[in-house]
Design a protein around this motif. Structure first.
Motif, PDB file in Angstrom:
ATOM      1  N   GLY A 152       0.836  -1.189   0.000  1.00  0.00           N
ATOM      2  CA  GLY A 152       0.000   0.000   0.000  1.00  0.00           C
ATOM      3  C   GLY A 152       0.872   1.239   0.000  1.00  0.00           C
ATOM      4  O   GLY A 152       2.064   1.175  -0.288  1.00  0.00           O
ATOM      5  N   ASN A 153       0.269   2.369   0.359  1.00  0.00           N
ATOM      6  CA  ASN A 153       1.059   3.599   0.445  1.00  0.00           C
ATOM      7  C   ASN A 153       1.057   4.136   1.874  1.00  0.00           C
ATOM      8  O   ASN A 153       0.252   3.733   2.696  1.00  0.00           O
ATOM      9  CB  ASN A 153       0.590   4.650  -0.568  1.00  0.00           C
ATOM     10  CG  ASN A 153      -0.795   5.171  -0.289  1.00  0.00           C
ATOM     11  OD1 ASN A 153      -1.205   5.341   0.853  1.00  0.00           O
ATOM     12  ND2 ASN A 153      -1.545   5.438  -1.344  1.00  0.00           N
ATOM     13  N   VAL A 154       1.981   5.028   2.131  1.00  0.00           N
ATOM     14  CA  VAL A 154       2.186   5.575   3.470  1.00  0.00           C
ATOM     15  C   VAL A 154       0.949   6.329   3.961  1.00  0.00           C
ATOM     16  O   VAL A 154       0.635   6.291   5.150  1.00  0.00           O
ATOM     17  CB  VAL A 154       3.449   6.466   3.481  1.00  0.00           C
ATOM     18  CG1 VAL A 154       3.563   7.278   4.745  1.00  0.00           C
ATOM     19  CG2 VAL A 154       4.693   5.602   3.279  1.00  0.00           C
ATOM     20  N   ALA A 155       0.238   6.975   3.060  1.00  0.00           N
ATOM     21  CA  ALA A 155      -0.952   7.736   3.468  1.00  0.00           C
ATOM     22  C   ALA A 155      -2.039   6.824   4.032  1.00  0.00           C
ATOM     23  O   ALA A 155      -2.771   7.219   4.937  1.00  0.00           O
ATOM     24  CB  ALA A 155      -1.498   8.542   2.293  1.00  0.00           C
ATOM     25  N   SER A 156      -2.153   5.586   3.519  1.00  0.00           N
ATOM     26  CA  SER A 156      -3.202   4.684   3.985  1.00  0.00           C
ATOM     27  C   SER A 156      -2.758   3.776   5.130  1.00  0.00           C
ATOM     28  O   SER A 156      -3.579   3.153   5.779  1.00  0.00           O
ATOM     29  CB  SER A 156      -3.726   3.827   2.829  1.00  0.00           C
ATOM     30  OG  SER A 156      -2.712   2.961   2.359  1.00  0.00           O
ATOM     31  N   ASN A 157      -1.454   3.676   5.371  1.00  0.00           N
ATOM     32  CA  ASN A 157      -0.942   2.824   6.442  1.00  0.00           C
ATOM     33  C   ASN A 157       0.450   3.319   6.813  1.00  0.00           C
ATOM     34  O   ASN A 157       1.402   3.120   6.069  1.00  0.00           O
ATOM     35  CB  ASN A 157      -0.879   1.367   5.979  1.00  0.00           C
ATOM     36  CG  ASN A 157      -0.376   0.431   7.056  1.00  0.00           C
ATOM     37  OD1 ASN A 157       0.152   0.851   8.077  1.00  0.00           O
ATOM     38  ND2 ASN A 157      -0.525  -0.856   6.822  1.00  0.00           N
ATOM     39  N   ASP A 158       0.562   3.939   7.977  1.00  0.00           N
ATOM     40  CA  ASP A 158       1.866   4.485   8.386  1.00  0.00           C
ATOM     41  C   ASP A 158       2.532   3.639   9.469  1.00  0.00           C
ATOM     42  O   ASP A 158       3.323   4.148  10.252  1.00  0.00           O
ATOM     43  CB  ASP A 158       1.746   5.938   8.809  1.00  0.00           C
ATOM     44  CG  ASP A 158       0.888   6.135  10.058  1.00  0.00           C
ATOM     45  OD1 ASP A 158       0.358   5.128  10.585  1.00  0.00           O
ATOM     46  OD2 ASP A 158       0.761   7.280  10.502  1.00  0.00           O
ATOM     47  N   GLU A 159       2.239   2.329   9.503  1.00  0.00           N
ATOM     48  CA  GLU A 159       2.830   1.484  10.543  1.00  0.00           C
ATOM     49  C   GLU A 159       4.344   1.358  10.394  1.00  0.00           C
ATOM     50  O   GLU A 159       5.046   1.074  11.355  1.00  0.00           O
ATOM     51  CB  GLU A 159       2.175   0.105  10.592  1.00  0.00           C
ATOM     52  CG  GLU A 159       2.501  -0.803   9.429  1.00  0.00           C
ATOM     53  CD  GLU A 159       1.810  -2.152   9.527  1.00  0.00           C
ATOM     54  OE1 GLU A 159       2.300  -3.011  10.268  1.00  0.00           O
ATOM     55  OE2 GLU A 159       0.770  -2.320   8.863  1.00  0.00           O
ATOM     56  N   TYR A 160       4.871   1.549   9.197  1.00  0.00           N
ATOM     57  CA  TYR A 160       6.314   1.414   8.977  1.00  0.00           C
ATOM     58  C   TYR A 160       7.024   2.761   9.071  1.00  0.00           C
ATOM     59  O   TYR A 160       8.060   2.883   9.697  1.00  0.00           O
ATOM     60  CB  TYR A 160       6.585   0.767   7.620  1.00  0.00           C
ATOM     61  CG  TYR A 160       5.894  -0.565   7.496  1.00  0.00           C
ATOM     62  CD1 TYR A 160       6.286  -1.637   8.286  1.00  0.00           C
ATOM     63  CD2 TYR A 160       4.822  -0.740   6.632  1.00  0.00           C
ATOM     64  CE1 TYR A 160       5.634  -2.862   8.203  1.00  0.00           C
ATOM     65  CE2 TYR A 160       4.174  -1.958   6.538  1.00  0.00           C
ATOM     66  CZ  TYR A 160       4.579  -3.009   7.318  1.00  0.00           C
ATOM     67  OH  TYR A 160       3.938  -4.205   7.242  1.00  0.00           O
ATOM     68  N   MET A 161       6.442   3.751   8.434  1.00  0.00           N
ATOM     69  CA  MET A 161       7.011   5.090   8.440  1.00  0.00           C
ATOM     70  C   MET A 161       5.900   6.039   7.997  1.00  0.00           C
ATOM     71  O   MET A 161       5.141   5.706   7.095  1.00  0.00           O
ATOM     72  CB  MET A 161       8.195   5.142   7.465  1.00  0.00           C
ATOM     73  CG  MET A 161       9.160   6.271   7.717  1.00  0.00           C
ATOM     74  SD  MET A 161      10.616   6.176   6.619  1.00  0.00           S
ATOM     75  CE  MET A 161      11.580   4.899   7.427  1.00  0.00           C
ATOM     76  N   SER A 162       5.808   7.178   8.622  1.00  0.00           N
ATOM     77  CA  SER A 162       4.744   8.121   8.279  1.00  0.00           C
ATOM     78  C   SER A 162       5.230   9.123   7.232  1.00  0.00           C
ATOM     79  O   SER A 162       6.427   9.256   6.972  1.00  0.00           O
ATOM     80  CB  SER A 162       4.279   8.877   9.522  1.00  0.00           C
ATOM     81  OG  SER A 162       5.295   9.766   9.954  1.00  0.00           O
ATOM     82  N   ARG A 163       4.274   9.824   6.679  1.00  0.00           N
ATOM     83  CA  ARG A 163       4.595  10.897   5.737  1.00  0.00           C
ATOM     84  C   ARG A 163       5.522  11.916   6.402  1.00  0.00           C
ATOM     85  O   ARG A 163       6.500  12.348   5.814  1.00  0.00           O
ATOM     86  CB  ARG A 163       3.298  11.578   5.301  1.00  0.00           C
ATOM     87  CG  ARG A 163       3.480  12.711   4.351  1.00  0.00           C
ATOM     88  CD  ARG A 163       2.187  13.435   4.092  1.00  0.00           C
ATOM     89  NE  ARG A 163       1.115  12.512   3.806  1.00  0.00           N
ATOM     90  CZ  ARG A 163       0.067  12.774   3.039  1.00  0.00           C
ATOM     91  NH1 ARG A 163      -0.057  13.956   2.489  1.00  0.00           N
ATOM     92  NH2 ARG A 163      -0.870  11.893   2.841  1.00  0.00           N
ATOM     93  N   SER A 164       5.223  12.276   7.652  1.00  0.00           N
ATOM     94  CA  SER A 164       6.069  13.263   8.342  1.00  0.00           C
ATOM     95  C   SER A 164       7.468  12.699   8.628  1.00  0.00           C
ATOM     96  O   SER A 164       8.440  13.442   8.624  1.00  0.00           O
ATOM     97  CB  SER A 164       5.400  13.766   9.621  1.00  0.00           C
ATOM     98  OG  SER A 164       5.217  12.711  10.533  1.00  0.00           O
TER      99      SER A 164
END
Length: 131
Positions: free
Chosen positions: A94-106
């Motif tokens: 998926g993409n970071v916007a829909s799942n930030d469990e690994y690393m967030s957009r920020s």
């Protein structure tokens, strides 16, 4: 490659399945990273995380690293990406916007990690991520 219209939230993450055999080929230019929020440091997280790609310009003038954008990225591309990293295949992506469990957009923005590959497509008959 470096000219794109993607935000950090469009960066692709992968969760790959383990294959104990040696991969037929290996793309040495990518790793999966997660963020350790206790230290605010990224770390190589094994079989899942945000895909960070390493590129060398064809004329050798410079190296670049950054994320894959999810524009045109699909399950087949995710499967080939996991295989290129030495895994049997993709479990989910998926993409970071829909799942930030690994690393967030920020996280990506604070680390100044930008997109280096946009509009990545793999033909249906591709057997290698570089096809």
């Amino acid at each position: 490659l470096m000219d794109h219209d993607c935000s950090a939230g469009e960066s692709v993450w992968l969760e790959c399945g383990q294959d104990d055999s040696e991969p037929e080929w290996q793309f040495a230019g990518a790793r999966l990273f997660s963020m350790d929020h206790s230290t605010n440091e990224p770390y190589h997280s094994g079989s899942s995380g945000v895909a960070i790609v390493y590129l060398v310009m064809s004329d050798g003038s410079r190296d670049a690293h950054g994320t894959l954008c999810d524009d045109r990225f699909n399950h087949h591309a995710a499967q080939l990406a996991c295989q290129s990293l030495g895994y049997e295949g993709v479990i989910r992506w998926g993409n970071v916007a829909s799942n930030d469990e690994y690393m967030s957009r920020s996280d990506l923005e604070s680390l100044d990690v930008t997109t280096v590959v946009d509009e990545m497509t793999c033909p249906a008959d591709a057997r290698n991520i570089t096809d």
